[in-house]
Design a protein around this motif. Sequence first.
Motif, mmCIF file in Angstrom:
data_model
loop_
_atom_site.group_PDB
_atom_site.id
_atom_site.type_symbol
_atom_site.label_atom_id
_atom_site.label_comp_id
_atom_site.label_asym_id
_atom_site.label_seq_id
_atom_site.Cartn_x
_atom_site.Cartn_y
_atom_site.Cartn_z
ATOM 1 N N VAL A 31 4.565 -3.821 9.075
ATOM 2 C CA VAL A 31 3.869 -5.078 8.810
ATOM 3 C C VAL A 31 4.251 -6.062 9.907
ATOM 4 N N SER A 32 3.230 -6.670 10.501
ATOM 5 C CA SER A 32 3.461 -7.607 11.589
ATOM 6 C C SER A 32 2.327 -8.626 11.613
ATOM 7 N N ALA A 33 2.595 -9.791 12.135
ATOM 8 C CA ALA A 33 1.599 -10.866 12.176
ATOM 9 C C ALA A 33 0.471 -10.547 13.162
ATOM 10 N N CYS A 34 -0.634 -11.244 13.027
ATOM 11 C CA CYS A 34 -1.769 -11.081 13.932
ATOM 12 C C CYS A 34 -1.352 -11.374 15.369
ATOM 13 N N GLY A 35 -1.838 -10.553 16.285
ATOM 14 C CA GLY A 35 -1.592 -10.789 17.698
ATOM 15 C C GLY A 35 -0.231 -10.363 18.209
ATOM 16 N N THR A 36 0.525 -9.618 17.412
ATOM 17 C CA THR A 36 1.862 -9.207 17.838
ATOM 18 C C THR A 36 1.898 -7.813 18.435
ATOM 19 N N GLY A 37 0.759 -7.137 18.483
ATOM 20 C CA GLY A 37 0.694 -5.840 19.145
ATOM 21 C C GLY A 37 0.872 -4.643 18.240
ATOM 22 N N LYS A 38 0.323 -4.705 17.040
ATOM 23 C CA LYS A 38 0.451 -3.575 16.104
ATOM 24 C C LYS A 38 -0.212 -2.316 16.649
ATOM 25 N N THR A 39 -1.331 -2.443 17.305
ATOM 26 C CA THR A 39 -2.016 -1.269 17.860
ATOM 27 C C THR A 39 -1.158 -0.618 18.936
ATOM 28 N N ILE A 40 -0.547 -1.414 19.775
ATOM 29 C CA ILE A 40 0.315 -0.901 20.830
ATOM 30 C C ILE A 40 1.545 -0.220 20.228
ATOM 31 N N VAL A 41 2.113 -0.828 19.194
ATOM 32 C CA VAL A 41 3.261 -0.231 18.504
ATOM 33 C C VAL A 41 2.860 1.115 17.899
ATOM 34 N N ARG A 78 2.280 -5.249 29.759
ATOM 35 C CA ARG A 78 2.856 -6.523 29.329
ATOM 36 C C ARG A 78 2.423 -7.614 30.299
ATOM 37 N N ARG A 79 1.927 -8.705 29.737
ATOM 38 C CA ARG A 79 1.485 -9.834 30.542
ATOM 39 C C ARG A 79 2.054 -11.118 29.960
ATOM 40 N N ARG A 80 2.081 -12.141 30.763
ATOM 41 C CA ARG A 80 2.487 -13.448 30.241
ATOM 42 C C ARG A 80 1.447 -13.907 29.235
ATOM 43 N N TRP A 81 1.883 -14.656 28.245
ATOM 44 C CA TRP A 81 0.970 -15.142 27.212
ATOM 45 C C TRP A 81 -0.169 -15.945 27.826
ATOM 46 N N SER A 82 0.096 -16.758 28.840
ATOM 47 C CA SER A 82 -0.956 -17.567 29.456
ATOM 48 C C SER A 82 -2.025 -16.687 30.093
ATOM 49 N N ASP A 83 -1.643 -15.511 30.633
ATOM 50 C CA ASP A 83 -2.618 -14.610 31.240
ATOM 51 C C ASP A 83 -3.537 -14.021 30.187
ATOM 52 N N ARG A 84 -3.016 -13.770 29.001
ATOM 53 C CA ARG A 84 -3.827 -13.198 27.919
ATOM 54 C C ARG A 84 -4.927 -14.144 27.493
ATOM 55 N N ARG A 85 -4.667 -15.405 27.576
ATOM 56 C CA ARG A 85 -5.623 -16.389 27.092
ATOM 57 C C ARG A 85 -6.520 -16.922 28.210
#
Length: 88
Positions: A31-41, A78-85
Amino acid sequence: MSSERGLWPHQSEAVEKICASLTTPGRATAVSACGTGKTIVGAESSRRIAPHGRVLVLVPNPGIAGADRARLRDPPRRRRWSDRRGMR
């Protein structure tokens, strides 16, 4: 091993715990919050548990299946959060 896939620390911890809990046949729930990478995990856990086998992934609707299929085949680095947005 986590650095080669570019996992964040919380993702590495989740993968380790999932793999440890599935050393014997059974099931696990992460269980993990939205946007934390559950698919990648899930993808990294699957690669470690069944490196030469197949993994069945069940999702609640077709929209999620299409997005997950692309991520499972080629997970993002892995990217910086600013790059994702889209911000610089």
